[in-house]
Design an enzyme around this catalytic site. Structure first.
Site, PDB file in Angstrom:
ATOM      1  N   SER A 166       1.033  -1.285  -0.244  1.00 14.68           N
ATOM      2  CA  SER A 166      -0.159  -0.445  -0.333  1.00 14.68           C
ATOM      3  C   SER A 166       0.958   1.224   0.074  1.00 14.68           C
ATOM      4  CB  SER A 166      -1.375  -0.092   1.358  1.00 14.68           C
ATOM      5  OG  SER A 166      -2.129   0.325   1.140  1.00 14.68           O
ATOM      6  N   LYS A 218     -22.669  18.283   9.973  1.00 12.65           N
ATOM      7  CA  LYS A 218     -22.057  18.424  11.111  1.00 12.65           C
ATOM      8  C   LYS A 218     -21.056  17.472  11.273  1.00 12.65           C
ATOM      9  CE  LYS A 218     -18.971  21.048  12.342  1.00 12.65           C
ATOM     10  NZ  LYS A 218     -17.791  21.812  11.939  1.00 12.65           N
TER      11      LYS A 218
END
Length: 298
Positions: A166, A218
């Site tokens: 990765s 939010k």
């Protein structure tokens, strides 16, 4: 200890990671155990214990006025002109250390070490000694671009002292050559993020969390509430964007077709399998790889 747990938690949950899936699960389970979330899993914690090799030495923190040596972040192999930079454990954006520390390596320290080695007239070649499952996306591709831009001056080889997966593979792919041992691996060209939903555990414990927000989104990704459909789709879109950046970066670095990289589906490849896929250049033990580099420099 609590500060370190907060640091690791912040870097593992609700943030995009370019890390091998199995490693992500191990770290997640270990953190969960230490945070008292036993239903996720229990481990002995050994996976995030301090490293024995290449750990930060306090003597390097002092300056030359105290008569001590300032660490350049790399080790010179005697009489060869080869600078070795160690890349170990989980990769994070900011560690404020030139060396691997507590199972992590920082992109900030790596950048300084790489640029210093490149500028050092005594350095003829740079070796990245890599054994890492990957880590944070933040900072990874900027550093890979920096390494790629340095090609053509001094040879830069990634000699894996087992695996580069990765984010670690993203960095390795930017060097001139990748050497993998028979039992080592490359790949895992993908991005993952983890969201932990603690809402049921809180309810079972008698707690109810109420968010009061300005803006409907939010409270997205907070662990105290279930992940909404909108939040999931937003996260998936971001992951897709970063995944495509990963694919295009490896395709450029390794001179591969983007479709060929994409079709690997973030799989891992061991030894010769990685070479046949174009993700590595040769299968050799690390010491044999160093001898091959020395022969090239002769």
């Amino acid at each position: 200890m609590h500060g370190q747990l907060a640091f690791l938690s912040q870097r593992m949950f609700n943030t995009p990671l370019a890390i091998k899936r199995e490693k992500a699960e191990v770290v997640m389970a270990s953190l969960a155990d230490r945070l008292g979330i036993s239903h996720i899993g229990r481990l002995d914690g050994s996976t995030i214990s301090p490293m024995a090799f290449g750990a930060w030495d306090e003597e390097y923190e002092s300056d030359t006025r105290a008569g001590r040596v300032v660490d350049p972040g790399y080790d010179m192999i005697a009489d060869t002109g080869i600078a070795m930079i160690t890349v170990r454990g989980t990769l994070v954006q900011k560690l404020r250390s030139l060396r691997p520390y507590s199972g992590m390596t920082g992109y900030d320290g790596l950048r300084q070490s790489i640029l210093s080695a490149h500028a050092d007239p005594g350095v003829r070649a740079i070796v990245f000694d890599i054994d890492s499952p990957g880590g944070e996306v933040a900072g990874c591709f900027d550093l890979a671009d920096t390494v790629y831009a340095l090609r053509g001056d001094k040879p830069m080889w990634s000699i894996l002292s087992e695996s580069a997966y990765s984010a670690a593979y993203a960095l390795a792919s930017a060097t001139d050559k990748i050497i993998v041992p028979r039992t080592g691996g490359v790949g895992s060209i993908g991005v993952i993020t983890m969201h932990v939903d603690w809402s049921k555990a809180l309810t079972a414990s008698g707690y109810q969390v109420t968010f009061i927000t300005y803006g409907d989104r939010k409270a997205d990704f907070h662990p105290e509430i279930p992940l909404s459909k909108e939040a999931f789709e937003a996260a998936q879109a971001d992951i897709n964007t970063m995944g495509e950046l990963f694919v295009s970066t490896v395709a450029r670095n390794r001179n591969l077709a983007a479709d060929a990289v994409r079709e690997m589906q973030a799989a891992c490849f061991m030894g010769e399998n990685g070479v046949s896929r174009g993700l590595a250049d040769a299968v050799m033990a690390p010491d044999a790889a160093l001898l091959a580099l020395l022969a090239e420099l002769a």
